[in-house]
Write a protein that holds these residues in place. Structure first.
Motif, PDB file in Angstrom:
ATOM      1  N   PRO A 278       7.603 -19.595  31.928  1.00 41.80           N
ATOM      2  CA  PRO A 278       7.301 -18.748  33.078  1.00 41.80           C
ATOM      3  C   PRO A 278       7.270 -19.543  34.377  1.00 41.80           C
ATOM      4  N   MET A 279       7.349 -18.825  35.485  1.00 41.78           N
ATOM      5  CA  MET A 279       7.375 -19.439  36.813  1.00 41.78           C
ATOM      6  C   MET A 279       6.464 -18.674  37.759  1.00 41.78           C
ATOM      7  N   ILE A 280       6.062 -19.347  38.825  1.00 41.26           N
ATOM      8  CA  ILE A 280       5.439 -18.718  39.983  1.00 41.26           C
ATOM      9  C   ILE A 280       6.251 -19.140  41.188  1.00 41.26           C
ATOM     10  N   GLY A 281       6.753 -18.160  41.943  1.00 43.82           N
ATOM     11  CA  GLY A 281       7.542 -18.439  43.133  1.00 43.82           C
ATOM     12  C   GLY A 281       6.803 -18.004  44.379  1.00 43.82           C
ATOM     13  N   PRO A 287       2.118 -10.398  41.819  1.00 38.90           N
ATOM     14  CA  PRO A 287       1.427 -11.683  41.807  1.00 38.90           C
ATOM     15  C   PRO A 287       2.315 -12.915  41.692  1.00 38.90           C
ATOM     16  N   ALA A 288       3.605 -12.760  41.924  1.00 41.10           N
ATOM     17  CA  ALA A 288       4.526 -13.884  42.103  1.00 41.10           C
ATOM     18  C   ALA A 288       4.881 -14.621  40.827  1.00 41.10           C
ATOM     19  N   ALA A 289       4.461 -14.117  39.672  1.00 37.53           N
ATOM     20  CA  ALA A 289       4.729 -14.773  38.397  1.00 37.53           C
ATOM     21  C   ALA A 289       5.725 -13.970  37.584  1.00 37.53           C
ATOM     22  N   GLY A 290       6.505 -14.663  36.789  1.00 40.04           N
ATOM     23  CA  GLY A 290       7.462 -13.965  35.950  1.00 40.04           C
ATOM     24  C   GLY A 290       8.278 -14.924  35.126  1.00 40.04           C
ATOM     25  N   TYR A 291       9.335 -14.381  34.551  1.00 45.69           N
ATOM     26  CA  TYR A 291      10.247 -15.134  33.709  1.00 45.69           C
ATOM     27  C   TYR A 291      11.654 -15.047  34.286  1.00 45.69           C
ATOM     28  N   VAL A 292      12.549 -15.874  33.776  1.00 48.21           N
ATOM     29  CA  VAL A 292      13.934 -15.884  34.226  1.00 48.21           C
ATOM     30  C   VAL A 292      14.841 -15.604  33.041  1.00 48.21           C
ATOM     31  N   GLU A 293      15.752 -14.660  33.246  1.00 47.75           N
ATOM     32  CA  GLU A 293      16.746 -14.322  32.234  1.00 47.75           C
ATOM     33  C   GLU A 293      18.132 -14.678  32.762  1.00 47.75           C
ATOM     34  N   ALA A 294      18.927 -15.352  31.946  1.00 48.96           N
ATOM     35  CA  ALA A 294      20.319 -15.599  32.316  1.00 48.96           C
ATOM     36  C   ALA A 294      21.074 -14.285  32.253  1.00 48.96           C
ATOM     37  N   ARG A 295      21.893 -14.018  33.290  1.00 47.49           N
ATOM     38  CA  ARG A 295      22.663 -12.774  33.329  1.00 47.49           C
ATOM     39  C   ARG A 295      23.993 -13.059  34.009  1.00 47.49           C
ATOM     40  N   GLY A 296      25.078 -13.018  33.238  1.00 49.05           N
ATOM     41  CA  GLY A 296      26.386 -13.342  33.780  1.00 49.05           C
ATOM     42  C   GLY A 296      26.411 -14.763  34.306  1.00 49.05           C
ATOM     43  N   ASP A 297      26.912 -14.921  35.524  1.00 53.94           N
ATOM     44  CA  ASP A 297      26.946 -16.239  36.157  1.00 53.94           C
ATOM     45  C   ASP A 297      25.666 -16.539  36.925  1.00 53.94           C
ATOM     46  N   GLY A 298      24.708 -15.611  36.872  1.00 51.41           N
ATOM     47  CA  GLY A 298      23.460 -15.794  37.601  1.00 51.41           C
ATOM     48  C   GLY A 298      22.256 -15.547  36.711  1.00 51.41           C
ATOM     49  N   PHE A 299      21.208 -15.013  37.313  1.00 49.89           N
ATOM     50  CA  PHE A 299      19.941 -14.848  36.615  1.00 49.89           C
ATOM     51  C   PHE A 299      19.264 -13.560  37.055  1.00 49.89           C
ATOM     52  N   ARG A 300      18.227 -13.195  36.318  1.00 51.79           N
ATOM     53  CA  ARG A 300      17.381 -12.063  36.697  1.00 51.79           C
ATOM     54  C   ARG A 300      15.935 -12.509  36.627  1.00 51.79           C
ATOM     55  N   PHE A 301      15.154 -12.152  37.661  1.00 49.67           N
ATOM     56  CA  PHE A 301      13.714 -12.414  37.658  1.00 49.67           C
ATOM     57  C   PHE A 301      13.019 -11.253  36.959  1.00 49.67           C
ATOM     58  N   VAL A 302      12.212 -11.568  35.959  1.00 49.22           N
ATOM     59  CA  VAL A 302      11.495 -10.552  35.181  1.00 49.22           C
ATOM     60  C   VAL A 302      10.012 -10.676  35.496  1.00 49.22           C
ATOM     61  N   PRO A 303       9.454  -9.773  36.331  1.00 49.44           N
ATOM     62  CA  PRO A 303       8.049  -9.916  36.735  1.00 49.44           C
ATOM     63  C   PRO A 303       7.105  -9.789  35.541  1.00 49.44           C
ATOM     64  N   VAL A 304       5.968 -10.434  35.640  1.00 48.08           N
ATOM     65  CA  VAL A 304       4.958 -10.326  34.607  1.00 48.08           C
ATOM     66  C   VAL A 304       4.420  -8.902  34.554  1.00 48.08           C
ATOM     67  N   SER A 305       3.981  -8.518  33.358  1.00 49.12           N
ATOM     68  CA  SER A 305       3.209  -7.290  33.198  1.00 49.12           C
ATOM     69  C   SER A 305       2.052  -7.631  32.271  1.00 49.12           C
ATOM     70  N   TYR A 306       1.805  -6.851  31.246  1.00 51.58           N
ATOM     71  CA  TYR A 306       0.638  -7.111  30.425  1.00 51.58           C
ATOM     72  C   TYR A 306       0.798  -8.309  29.499  1.00 51.58           C
ATOM     73  N   GLN A 307       2.014  -8.845  29.331  1.00 55.10           N
ATOM     74  CA  GLN A 307       2.183  -9.954  28.392  1.00 55.10           C
ATOM     75  C   GLN A 307       1.430 -11.208  28.810  1.00 55.10           C
ATOM     76  N   MET A 308       0.987 -11.286  30.064  1.00 63.67           N
ATOM     77  CA  MET A 308       0.270 -12.477  30.516  1.00 63.67           C
ATOM     78  C   MET A 308      -1.183 -12.173  30.840  1.00 63.67           C
TER      79      MET A 308
END
Length: 310
Positions: A278-281, A287-308
């Motif tokens: 996970p990251m905080i940007g 709340p600025a925290a989430g995960y990163v998913e690879a998508r094509g030639d780039g990425f997607r930011f996946v915001p936190v929800s109840y998993q954290m």
């Protein structure tokens, strides 16, 4: 890796963006206090308690000119539409992070300097004089503005940490440089209390500097690890949660070395996606925290929800 995520500043911080210039329970190092409000959110990372602090938020016109350097109008509009956001307006967030290591309270960045950081800390049960360490990821005004209040140190008992390259660059600017002048006013008076770190340098046990140059000459991310759980504070590595992730190569106006910033984005985001860390940007939606998913030639930011939470 898995981690568990566990209060009133005015959001309209009438300030320019990166280049502009109550009684509460005490959170002592090692205590199990968790903030959960619109301006302070806490979660656990091993033995650490990590709290994101919303210093302010404001909209800005001209989104493509800021975040879409090198993008065609059609491509920028499509990525925006695919993510249900306007291609014309961006909402900025300014989010310092507090880490309670159990031994020290370590604050990463100090915000705009308009009182938001004090309000968010109060919601987390912390007073400025309790901060042990202030880490400056880089020296744009929205990160160093809160270092002083009415010309006095906001965090009077803290020691300070930043990258030597970053401080040396801004300290060498001639008078009249907007950022250099602010560094002279806010940072230089505290230099005798400052430790300078390089890539891989340790701020405290479990808190390690990671070179992520490009946004500024000495811009640093920080790797947090406790009991095998990891998190990266990415600072301004990616300034927008959609455009800078989907197309890391799109130039950002605030990045000083565009090519180096792109390389840093791809390197760090790729690692986060591959390792599921996970990251905080600093500028991500609160709340600025989430995960990163690879998508094509780039990425997607996946915001936190109840998993954290918990």
């Amino acid at each position: 890796m898995t981690i568990k995520l566990t209060r009133r500043a005015a959001l309209g911080a009438a300030a320019a963006l990166p280049f502009a210039s109550a009684a509460a329970p005490v959170l002592a190092a090692g205590t199990e206090t968790k903030a959960n409000s619109t301006i302070a959110k806490s979660f656990k990372l091993g033995d650490f308690t990590v709290t994101t602090l919303l210093d302010g938020s404001l909209p800005r016109d001209g989104a493509q000119e800021i975040f879409g350097g090198g993008a065609s109008d059609d491509d920028f509009a499509k990525v925006s539409a695919d993510n249900f956001i306007s291609p014309d307006i961006a909402q900025f967030f300014f989010t310092p992070t507090l880490v309670n290591t159990g031994a020290e309270l370590v604050l990463f960045d100090t915000g705009l300097g308009q009182g938001g950081i004090q309000a968010a800390l109060a919601d987390a049960g912390v007073t400025p004089d309790q901060i042990d360490v202030v880490v400056i990821t880089h020296m744009h005004p929205d990160h160093i503005g809160g270092m002083t209040t009415n010309d006095a140190p906001t965090f009077p008992n803290a020691r300070y940490v930043t990258a030597a390259t970053e401080y040396d660059f801004w300290a060498a600017q001639d008078a009249g440089n907007r950022v250099g002048d602010l560094v002279a006013a806010k940072v230089t008076p505290l230099a005798e209390k400052m430790t300078f770190v390089e890539d891989g340098g340790e701020v405290a046990s479990g808190l390690t500097a990671m070179a992520a140059f490009g946004h500024t000459p000495g811009h640093m991310a920080y790797h947090l690890e406790s009991n095998g759980q990891r998190l990266i504070l990415t600072a301004d590595l990616a300034n927008h949660y959609v455009w800078s992730f989907a197309h890391p190569e799109w130039e950002v106006r605030f990045d000083m070395d565009k090519a180096a910033a792109t390389a840093s984005r791809r390197n760090v985001l790729g690692m986060l996606a591959a390792d599921k860390v996970p990251m905080i940007g600093y500028h991500m939606p609160f709340p600025a925290a989430g995960y990163v998913e690879a998508r094509g030639d780039g990425f997607r930011f996946v915001p936190v929800s109840y998993q954290m939470m918990g």
